[in-house]
Design an enzyme around this catalytic site. Structure first.
Site, PDB file in Angstrom:
ATOM      1  N   ASP A 163      51.865  -8.147   6.419  1.00 21.57           N
ATOM      2  CA  ASP A 163      52.502  -6.831   6.476  1.00 21.57           C
ATOM      3  C   ASP A 163      54.030  -6.875   6.397  1.00 21.57           C
ATOM      4  O   ASP A 163      54.657  -5.842   6.199  1.00 21.57           O
ATOM      5  CB  ASP A 163      52.110  -6.116   7.778  1.00 21.57           C
ATOM      6  CG  ASP A 163      50.646  -5.698   7.794  1.00 21.57           C
ATOM      7  OD1 ASP A 163      49.924  -6.009   6.821  1.00 21.57           O
ATOM      8  OD2 ASP A 163      50.229  -5.055   8.767  1.00 21.57           O
ATOM      9  N   ALA A 205      46.627 -11.668  11.232  1.00 24.95           N
ATOM     10  CA  ALA A 205      45.738 -12.078  10.139  1.00 24.95           C
ATOM     11  C   ALA A 205      46.430 -13.027   9.173  1.00 24.95           C
ATOM     12  O   ALA A 205      45.890 -14.084   8.823  1.00 24.95           O
ATOM     13  CB  ALA A 205      45.241 -10.840   9.398  1.00 24.95           C
ATOM     14  N   ALA A 206      47.649 -12.696   8.752  1.00 24.96           N
ATOM     15  CA  ALA A 206      48.339 -13.525   7.765  1.00 24.96           C
ATOM     16  C   ALA A 206      48.689 -14.886   8.356  1.00 24.96           C
ATOM     17  O   ALA A 206      48.448 -15.927   7.734  1.00 24.96           O
ATOM     18  CB  ALA A 206      49.598 -12.811   7.270  1.00 24.96           C
ATOM     19  N   TRP A 215      22.963   9.152 -13.198  1.00 24.11           N
ATOM     20  CA  TRP A 215      24.374   9.116 -13.594  1.00 24.11           C
ATOM     21  C   TRP A 215      25.188   9.016 -12.305  1.00 24.11           C
ATOM     22  O   TRP A 215      25.367  10.007 -11.588  1.00 24.11           O
ATOM     23  CB  TRP A 215      24.774  10.375 -14.366  1.00 24.11           C
ATOM     24  CG  TRP A 215      24.188  10.446 -15.743  1.00 24.11           C
ATOM     25  CD1 TRP A 215      23.110  11.177 -16.133  1.00 24.11           C
ATOM     26  CD2 TRP A 215      24.667   9.772 -16.922  1.00 24.11           C
ATOM     27  NE1 TRP A 215      22.871  10.991 -17.471  1.00 24.11           N
ATOM     28  CE2 TRP A 215      23.811  10.133 -17.989  1.00 24.11           C
ATOM     29  CE3 TRP A 215      25.725   8.887 -17.200  1.00 24.11           C
ATOM     30  CZ2 TRP A 215      23.969   9.656 -19.297  1.00 24.11           C
ATOM     31  CZ3 TRP A 215      25.889   8.411 -18.500  1.00 24.11           C
ATOM     32  CH2 TRP A 215      25.019   8.788 -19.520  1.00 24.11           C
ATOM     33  N   TYR A 248      21.034   1.819 -10.258  1.00 25.83           N
ATOM     34  CA  TYR A 248      20.359   3.093 -10.027  1.00 25.83           C
ATOM     35  C   TYR A 248      19.035   2.853  -9.322  1.00 25.83           C
ATOM     36  O   TYR A 248      18.229   2.044  -9.749  1.00 25.83           O
ATOM     37  CB  TYR A 248      20.109   3.826 -11.350  1.00 25.83           C
ATOM     38  CG  TYR A 248      19.108   4.939 -11.239  1.00 25.83           C
ATOM     39  CD1 TYR A 248      19.274   5.938 -10.281  1.00 25.83           C
ATOM     40  CD2 TYR A 248      17.993   4.993 -12.058  1.00 25.83           C
ATOM     41  CE1 TYR A 248      18.346   6.960 -10.146  1.00 25.83           C
ATOM     42  CE2 TYR A 248      17.060   6.011 -11.941  1.00 25.83           C
ATOM     43  CZ  TYR A 248      17.238   6.990 -10.974  1.00 25.83           C
ATOM     44  OH  TYR A 248      16.320   7.993 -10.843  1.00 25.83           O
ATOM     45  N   ARG A 269      43.064 -26.960   6.732  1.00 24.27           N
ATOM     46  CA  ARG A 269      41.952 -27.435   5.895  1.00 24.27           C
ATOM     47  C   ARG A 269      42.456 -28.209   4.675  1.00 24.27           C
ATOM     48  O   ARG A 269      41.810 -29.135   4.199  1.00 24.27           O
ATOM     49  CB  ARG A 269      41.089 -26.261   5.415  1.00 24.27           C
ATOM     50  CG  ARG A 269      40.229 -25.638   6.499  1.00 24.27           C
ATOM     51  CD  ARG A 269      39.118 -24.762   5.916  1.00 24.27           C
ATOM     52  NE  ARG A 269      39.620 -23.635   5.132  1.00 24.27           N
ATOM     53  CZ  ARG A 269      39.974 -22.456   5.641  1.00 24.27           C
ATOM     54  NH1 ARG A 269      39.888 -22.248   6.939  1.00 24.27           N
ATOM     55  NH2 ARG A 269      40.419 -21.494   4.858  1.00 24.27           N
ATOM     56  N   CYS A 307      42.242  -3.780  12.731  1.00 24.89           N
ATOM     57  CA  CYS A 307      41.666  -2.555  12.187  1.00 24.89           C
ATOM     58  C   CYS A 307      40.524  -2.034  13.051  1.00 24.89           C
ATOM     59  O   CYS A 307      40.077  -0.903  12.890  1.00 24.89           O
ATOM     60  CB  CYS A 307      41.168  -2.788  10.768  1.00 24.89           C
ATOM     61  SG  CYS A 307      42.483  -3.297   9.656  1.00 24.89           S
ATOM     62  N   SER A 340      44.878 -13.849  16.175  1.00 22.92           N
ATOM     63  CA  SER A 340      43.616 -13.823  15.411  1.00 22.92           C
ATOM     64  C   SER A 340      42.645 -12.742  15.880  1.00 22.92           C
ATOM     65  O   SER A 340      41.569 -13.022  16.377  1.00 22.92           O
ATOM     66  CB  SER A 340      42.939 -15.192  15.507  1.00 22.92           C
ATOM     67  OG  SER A 340      41.770 -15.245  14.715  1.00 22.92           O
ATOM     68  N   VAL A 388      59.947 -15.711  18.675  1.00 22.84           N
ATOM     69  CA  VAL A 388      60.978 -16.407  17.895  1.00 22.84           C
ATOM     70  C   VAL A 388      62.193 -15.486  17.844  1.00 22.84           C
ATOM     71  O   VAL A 388      62.100 -14.333  17.419  1.00 22.84           O
ATOM     72  CB  VAL A 388      60.472 -16.755  16.486  1.00 22.84           C
ATOM     73  CG1 VAL A 388      61.601 -17.334  15.646  1.00 22.84           C
ATOM     74  CG2 VAL A 388      59.313 -17.752  16.575  1.00 22.84           C
TER      75      VAL A 388
END
Lengths: 446, 446
Positions: free
Chosen positions: A283, A12-13, A434, A426, A23, A44, A40, A81
């Site tokens: 991570d 992800a990172a 509440w 509500y 971009r 999860c 990619s 790497v």
């Protein structure tokens, strides 16, 4: 020709960094080296693919290397790497298919080597049928094992998020399950009184829950047959290791990239490391915690995406900032939702706050609506400053996203009085007049 | 002997005031006069009781007069207050059962006379089978009509919250429905592009939706048979008037209690009116709007409860403050959820902000999870200050409570940049890794 960006790690990172850099500056050369066979993907989602709720593990893949190539990002899978040379601005890379090694030059380097699942040095840990869950390959291997071996018994070692989600996933295959946790509770980030509701749900769903127990080893022939814990032999035709994830910093550390007090890579709010033109995200990196105002290591997909994007923008000449986290997490455990944001009471006290907690239970819908479920809300606050420090919730509906209100309150630095003034939505099918959060906040004010 | 508190109106605001006053000062004498036959009920549940999702209208009653009596609160139903004398500190009351009138003294008076549903002076408005929906008696009468007359056709006049909820309720009885709205859209508080999704849902559910149409009259013999709109005759064996609620200020106004610019009773943040020892709360009163920093009239159950509680605490010697609203509402329309908080684009522009809006659509769950639904998020912000002014959402799940995050952001006075930094919860069954709110916030930042 544009500057060359090397990204280590295609999770992800890494892919967020690559995509955002692309971009931001179309002239950059961008290459991503990923050790596994996939980039990619929604890691999860693994438990849900294993459960069978998602048909194929491959459905979790967001974009393929071919799709990245069309964006002008070279994503090379099965490329490990081996070494970073920060002085020469190079990496040494091994193509795991051809076994060929080569050196690549970078102008900017993004380290997103992720977390590393713990592999405790237990006897029998290498038996067939013993799995960790980190990469696509792990998920595929577990699915294959389930389909081909049809295990009837299983042991999950570790009661954190992944252990809990995997309990639901394996139970869906009719596997008789034992979950072993070394600590006296599951989800150690949560206070024990709320975690006990999760424990009750596990037991209700037929999981043999063993807290305060240590695994001595795994036994089997070629494949695992049992787990030994506290001298007892627990049948296990599949074992999931869900313990002790650590930041995967070996490569970074060898290159002199500085680690923080948590053992993860130290980064500033631009995702810069201590070395020039070297960035880190996800991570493997620390994140600034807004509540305690110091860096923490809390590996989460949301943070990985955000940090990756910030790194990508900045290395491309932008000026993005990662403001930090408040530590928001949500997890589904069978029919239960659990969520928290900020500090637990135990953590808040350990951090030196004059912390106390209140607990309230209120309905997920108006009391007269069919299907309403109790939600337990715990609020942690500082009794001197009245500042909100954290919130935790457990219930059967309306929990996972209700925590976001607490996350906003923590980011705003609110007191419990501010929280109690919230104008929350509500309507009878969705909340009582509440809201449970307001009930808890009113209780905290007293 | 304690001071005597008279509360006019036994709805949410009145009973909250009475109950809070009782808890704050046990020596007070507290009497509540309620014109209808019921106190302390969840009025927002009426459509669900009429729909049949709640078995009996009486299930909406929170506490009976007998239960209040045990708390030392005298709640007198079928008692209409005819006049307030602020100089003598009295009220003139009629017992509607005995027709007897009497005068009662107060040391503190709480005016919670609520809202008044519009009853447009249309020909045929008094025919049997034509209903407004405000009190328990209205809900009971509608249920009785449905059970005994079994209407096959119905017209709802008005496309606000109640009109929309009543469409779902009547459709559940197999009634062929027409909804007539004078304006070009339903839910006028929402921007037209999002409201159009609600309109599409009504049509999908078989409702004959007529926008931009005016009702000329109702026709029938003793009971209603049809509605005439734009010259057309629409069969209607039941008609629901869901138009033009106004604050019920007649009594207050006659006594010299000051109204605000909205036509509702003006109150300060302690729920004080312009007259000493006279308090007001709930649908009859204004509320401070935090975003536009002026009083508005926006009758909602949550505000009524909060304001009532503040009035009750203060008249009993406390020092409570109602901080105001941001205008958060949620509504279920058949299978759709719609919610908003803060200002719509139209309203923001009318208030003089340099307002613009962005719209994003993202999933309610991770894209690979079965059952995920698109959520459309619209964010309204000031392009000069970047301040968030409002948010609106429509979707099939995860909308009604997701709006609370926007409510918190508005109360905090955040910019869209603050919003984009939120650490929102993520787990595949509950949200994508980029929550729809963050997707919209990132879009707004560009």
């Amino acid at each position: 020709m544009g500057r060359r960006v090397v990204v280590i790690g295609g999770g992800a990172a890494g892919m967020s960094a690559a995509a955002k850099a692309r971009r931001t500056d179309p002239t950059l050369e961008i290459v991503v080296y990923e050790r596994s066979g996939f980039v990619s993907y929604g890691a999860c989602g693994f438990p849900y693919a294993i459960k069978g709720e998602i048909a194929r593990v491959e459905d979790l893949i967001v974009r393929t290397p071919e799709q990245f190539a069309r964006q002008g990002i070279q994503a090379l899978v099965r490329h490990e790497v081996l070494e970073i040379d920060p002085d020469r601005q190079t990496v040494r890379v091994r193509d795991l298919r051809s076994e060929r090694e080569f050196v690549d030059h970078w102008d900017d380097l993004v380290v997103t080597t992720g977390g590393q699942p713990g592999r405790p040095p237990l006897p029998g840990i290498d038996l067939a049928g013993v799995f960790a869950l980190r990469q696509v390959e792990d998920a595929l291997a577990i699915k294959e094992w389930l389909n081909e071996q049809r295990p009837r018994s299983g042991v999950i070692i570790g009661g954190g998020y992944i252990g809990l989600e995997m309990a639901e996933a394996l139970a869906a295959h009719g596997i008789s399950l034992t979950l072993i946790e070394r600590l006296p509770q599951v989800l150690p980030a949560m206070d024990a009184d709320l975690a006990s509701q999760i424990e009750a749900e596990l037991i209700r769903q037929g999981v043999d829950l063993r807290l305060n127990q240590t695994v001595q080893g795994l036994v089997g022939d070629e494949r695992v047959r049992a787990v030994i814990a506290e001298g007892q032999t627990i049948p296990a035709e599949i074992v999931i290791l869900a313990v002790g994830v650590k930041p995967g910093v070996a490569l970074a550390q060898a290159a002199g990239i500085g680690l923080g007090p948590t053992g993860a890579i130290a980064v500033d709010d631009h995702q810069r490391t201590n070395l020039p033109q070297v960035w880190a995200a996800g991570d493997v990196a620390e994140a600034w915690h807004r509540v305690i105002q110091k860096p923490v290591w809390m590996p989460l997909g949301t943070t990985a995406n955000k940090q990756g994007r910030v790194a990508g923008e900045n290395l491309a000449g932008g000026d993005a900032r990662f403001g930090g986290i408040v530590g928001t997490v949500a997890v589904k455990v069978f029919a239960l939702e659990a969520a928290m944001s900020g500090l637990s009471l135990a953590r808040a006290q350990a951090e030196g706050f004059a912390a106390e907690a209140v607990q309230a239970t209120a309905g997920s819908r108006a009391h007269y609506m069919p299907g309403h479920q109790p939600i337990t809300v715990s609020l942690v606050f500082d009794r001197n400053t009245r500042r909100l420090l954290g919130g935790q919730m457990v219930g059967r509906e309306g929990v996972a996203k209700r925590i976001d209100t607490i996350a906003a309150a923590l980011q705003a630095g609110w007191t419990i009085d501010d929280l109690a003034e919230l104008d929350l939505s509500y309507a009878p099918p969705f909340a009582p007049v509440w809201d449970p959060i307001l009930v808890a906040a009113n209780l905290a004010r007293k």
